[in-house]
Write an enzyme that holds these catalytic residues in place. Structure first.
Site, PDB file in Angstrom:
ATOM      1  N   THR A 164       0.834  -1.210   0.000  1.00  0.00           N
ATOM      2  CA  THR A 164       0.000   0.000   0.000  1.00  0.00           C
ATOM      3  C   THR A 164       0.864   1.252   0.000  1.00  0.00           C
ATOM      4  O   THR A 164       0.752   2.100  -0.881  1.00  0.00           O
ATOM      5  CB  THR A 164      -0.925   0.036   1.234  1.00  0.00           C
ATOM      6  OG1 THR A 164      -0.105  -0.040   2.420  1.00  0.00           O
ATOM      7  CG2 THR A 164      -1.896  -1.124   1.253  1.00  0.00           C
ATOM      8  N   ASP A 165       1.749   1.328   1.022  1.00  0.00           N
ATOM      9  CA  ASP A 165       2.503   2.588   1.147  1.00  0.00           C
ATOM     10  C   ASP A 165       3.550   2.741   0.050  1.00  0.00           C
ATOM     11  O   ASP A 165       3.838   3.863  -0.380  1.00  0.00           O
ATOM     12  CB  ASP A 165       3.117   2.756   2.546  1.00  0.00           C
ATOM     13  CG  ASP A 165       3.944   1.587   3.020  1.00  0.00           C
ATOM     14  OD1 ASP A 165       4.112   0.628   2.250  1.00  0.00           O
ATOM     15  OD2 ASP A 165       4.416   1.624   4.171  1.00  0.00           O
ATOM     16  N   CYS A 166       4.097   1.629  -0.426  1.00  0.00           N
ATOM     17  CA  CYS A 166       5.076   1.743  -1.505  1.00  0.00           C
ATOM     18  C   CYS A 166       4.393   2.258  -2.773  1.00  0.00           C
ATOM     19  O   CYS A 166       4.946   3.094  -3.498  1.00  0.00           O
ATOM     20  CB  CYS A 166       5.737   0.391  -1.761  1.00  0.00           C
ATOM     21  SG  CYS A 166       6.662  -0.197  -0.334  1.00  0.00           S
TER      22      CYS A 166
ATOM     23  N   ASP B 277       3.881   5.852  -2.299  1.00  0.00           N
ATOM     24  CA  ASP B 277       5.170   6.535  -2.401  1.00  0.00           C
ATOM     25  C   ASP B 277       5.611   6.652  -3.852  1.00  0.00           C
ATOM     26  O   ASP B 277       6.255   7.635  -4.235  1.00  0.00           O
ATOM     27  CB  ASP B 277       6.250   5.763  -1.635  1.00  0.00           C
ATOM     28  CG  ASP B 277       6.298   6.186  -0.182  1.00  0.00           C
ATOM     29  OD1 ASP B 277       5.575   7.128   0.186  1.00  0.00           O
ATOM     30  OD2 ASP B 277       7.048   5.561   0.586  1.00  0.00           O
TER      31      ASP B 277
END
Ligand code: LAN
Length: 745
Positions: free
Chosen positions: A472-474, A477
């Site tokens: 999710t966060d990658c 990002d």
């Protein structure tokens, strides 16, 4: 004194000579591994090399990634720091940041990504050694030599090994590393081995090893399968609507227990030989044949116990253990067939890299068992073992992932393009941008539905595109980094080939939206699938919160940032949906904040990491110190932890105990995180911020690097992870953010 110094110098020189015999190899897609250029057959040379890898753990358990850095910077000139004098802080910061970036830029691989030591955990390498022994597939001798060096270098003074490099000795780490050394040929009479064995025996022997250790020792046949609770392969045949159906577990737990169940169901076991027979004597306090295995099932040394098994788990174990006595053959067969197909799908989808180091090793074993030593399936695994191994001045270790290539490169770009100071590094930034482009996952997952996968198209992974699990966060990002780089280049008239198109960004945005959980937050790899009470089924004594993919402050904050920066740049695309997601996301961040204003950091050490993410998220909701109670409380919380020298410093114990634990010394990385948060929240008290900045400046080394201090990453509350690049990337980021702020004054 002088003698000692010259001896040390000599040792360093020989060490460097051996470093030069290694080559770091990388590909355009970010794959990386180490290659030995010396002679694999020269036993004497290998012995000398092993001996030259001297490391003083008592000074700092964290190696400083010296080998990679030495080789990467060989033949490159250091910045001339003669003129790095300035009288006002803004100018000092500008010089320090440029120097730091200049140094850091030299660490870029020839394929334009940032890399570094991603070790930390001490239970991974022995797993691979056991599998290589079982399958009779020894690692190259050069690797073996430096693996031995590493394990000894990381041995604690009391003779044992911890769960991770900074941890006190435990039964898991000690049994695993002791066995690994024996498999690598160490004699049991060796003094260091004796010390380790004494540790094991004094703590009750290997019956006290936590369940993951029981598993590894069982496949090696130095512990009985009867001493394990059932891994119940048939759970995969249960109705899918059940709340505890295993497809609903956190993907890492799912992908580890899957091949474990395969080995358990097939009772894979190495044939007895002299060594394993001897180990059966070495590891226990009583004769092997007298061990009460059903009692051993639930035994776990106090030294390792992070969490006790719940009564519900004990009850279920009671049933499944009983079931083992009359498990119908056809059901077991059916379950194992499904499991094998699932393992194979994971192998194919990840190009035999696998989601992590644990299932890389155990899937290898499953393929070896199912298809044989000469099979393509097994050999493709073996080919990727080295992707997980890293060479540093403490030897060769196994990393928590096949690297952190995307993650660290994205951070680096955001740190450098944060201010105008990054302009001098425009060509490196452009190159890193091209690497980020390469990392985006653009093809789907075969058999996605059959094997319970959330789609991955448009996502970004943590390491490489070939690893292929989006996070999710990658993913968020990736969006943010691309957009920021586009803006950075446009605003400064820097030519950049904007290869990541709007369409590709929208795919990533769609994925981030689809990842949002019902509570408004974002979990790590998937939407949350299981109810919280499923955590009661966590069978591991050493890891907390592995059963459910919870919503995390960090993953939520990054997702919010990705959506926010995308929306600012492209306000017409799914505007309502994005705004709605942002509102719910920020609500989640606030709900997740402690009454004292803190956020627990789940993937970095710890509350300073959480605070940075929390404050970044609030800023996306236009909430700052002056207009938001939540932001104000978070800043006040941070300030309450600032030390008299201006720094922040947290011990990894913060993660374990879930309360702020001060480190003995101020830490560069914690200081940078706190400063990033405070500056983003527009914290008004300049003095606190400048004291923190001064601290960072005071720690910078002559060549622009920063020293390696305590460990800064974590997973599952109790195991720490090294992120070597953090000591560079976060000071750079904080300095650049301060510089921007100072420009407005
Ligand atoms: C990681 C590394 C990256 C990390 C972030 C992206 C930083 C985080 O924001 C989300 C979670 C994630 C993806 C993460 C999860 C847990 C991992 C995969 C690790 C810490 C690296 C190693 C760890 C893995 C679970 C280690 C194997 C141990 C088990 C208990 C299976």
């Amino acid at each position: 004194m002088r003698d000692k110094a010259s001896l040390l110098l000599k040792a360093r020189r020989t060490m460097n000579e051996f470093w030069k015999k290694w080559r770091f190899v990388s590909t355009a897609k970010g794959r990386q591994y180490w290659e030995y250029l010396g002679n694999e057959e020269d036993a004497e040379e290998l012995e000398q090399m092993q001996a030259s890898f001297q490391f003083e753990k008592s000074k700092n358990a964290n190696s400083a990634d010296q080998v990679y850095r030495f080789l990467a910077r060989e033949n490159k000139t250091s910045i001339n720091s003669a003129d790095t004098k300035a009288d006002n802080l803004k100018e000092q910061v500008s010089l320090a940041s440029k120097k730091a970036m200049y140094f850091y830029e030299q660490l870029l691989t020839e394929n334009h990504f940032i890399t570094g030591d991603y070790g930390g955990p001490m239970f991974l390498l022995p797993g691979l050694i056991i599998v290589s022994y079982l399958s009779n597939t020894p690692l190259k001798k050069s690797y073996q030599a430096l693996i031995k060096a590493y394990i000894f270098n990381q041995q604690n003074e009391d003779g044992g090994w911890g769960l991770h490099i900074e941890a006190p000795s435990g039964m898991f780490g000690t049994c695993m590393n002791y066995v690994a050394l024996r498999l690598l040929g160490l004699e049991k009479e060796d003094a260091r081995m004796k010390l380790a064995r004494t540790w094991i025996k004094e703590h009750g022997g290997a019956t006290q090893v936590p369940s993951w250790g029981k598993f590894y020792l069982s496949v090696l046949n130095v512990y009985s399968w009867k001493g394990n609770n059932s891994l119940f392969p048939e759970m995969w045949l249960l109705p899918k609507w059940l709340p505890f159906y295993p497809a609903k577990y956190w993907c890492h737990a799912r992908m580890v227990y899957l091949p474990m169940a395969y080995c358990f169901g097939n009772k894979i076991q190495h044939p007895l030989n002299d060594l394993t027979l001897s180990l059966r004597e070495e590891l226990y306090t009583e004769p092997y044949q007298n061990i009460d295995w059903s009692k051993a099932r639930n035994a776990c040394s106090e030294t390792d116990l992070f969490r006790k098994s719940s009564p519900l788990l004990k009850l279920l174990n009671g049933f499944t253990n009983l079931y083992e006595n009359f498990a119908p053959k056809f059901l077991r067969k059916k379950a194992l067939k499904f499991i094998l197909a699932y393992i194979q799908a994971e192998d194919e989808h990840t190009n035999y890299i696998n989601i992590g180091p644990v299932n890389q090793a155990i899937n290898s074993l499953a393929m070896w068992h199912a298809h044989g030593k000469d099979s393509i399936e097994f050999n493709k695994h073996v080919e990727h073992w080295k992707d997980y191994l890293w060479l540093a001045e403490d030897g060769i270790k196994m990393q928590g992932y096949n690297g952190a290539q995307f993650w660290e490169t994205a951070f680096t770009m955001n740190a450098m393009n944060e201010s105008d100071l990054g302009s001098e590094f425009a060509s490196s930034l452009n190159n890193m941008y091209a690497f980020i482009d390469t990392c985006q996952i653009q093809n789907g997952i075969p058999k996605e539905k059959l094997f319970f996968r959330h789609p991955n198209e448009g996502g970004w992974p943590f390491s490489t595109v070939e690893h292929a699990w989006p996070i999710t966060d990658c993913t968020a990002d990736g969006i943010k980094t691309v957009i920021k780089q586009h803006q950075f280049a446009r605003q400064r008239n820097i030519a950049l080939n904007e290869t990541v198109s709007f369409e590709r960004l929208t795919k990533a945005v769609d994925l981030v939206l689809s990842f949002q959980s019902e509570d408004g937050g974002w979990a790590s790899y998937e939407k949350r699938r299981a109810p919280f009470w499923i955590e009661m089924l966590n069978p591991s004594e050493v890891f907390g919160e592995i059963m459910v993919d919870y919503s995390y402050t960090e993953c939520s904050s990054s997702s919010i940032q990705g959506l926010y920066y995308f929306h600012k740049e492209y306000p017409d695309y799914k505007a309502e949906e994005i705004k709605h997601a942002l509102v719910n996301g920020i609500k989640f961040i606030k709900n997740n904040q402690g009454l004292d204003g803190s956020w627990y950091g789940s993937w970095g050490v710890c509350y300073t990491y959480g605070a940075w993410f929390g404050l970044e998220a609030l800023a996306c909701g236009e909430e700052f110190y002056h207009n938001s109670e939540s932001a104000r409380k978070a800043c006040d919380y941070l300030i309450s932890k600032q030390r008299t020298d201006g720094s922040w410093g947290e011990s990894f114990e913060s993660c374990v105990r879930m309360k702020y634990v001060q480190h003995e010394k101020g830490q560069i990385i914690n200081t940078a995180w706190a400063l990033l948060g405070l500056l983003q929240a527009k914290y008004p008290n300049v003095e606190n911020i400048e004291k923190g900045i001064q601290f960072l400046l005071s720690r910078q080394e002559e060549n622009g690097d920063f020293p390696q201090e305590g460990i800064s990453g974590v997973f599952n509350k109790n195991c720490m992870e090294t992120y070597t690049s953090y000591r560079n990337v976060f000071p750079i980021w904080a300095l650049n953010r301060y510089y921007n702020w100072a420009l407005t004054k």
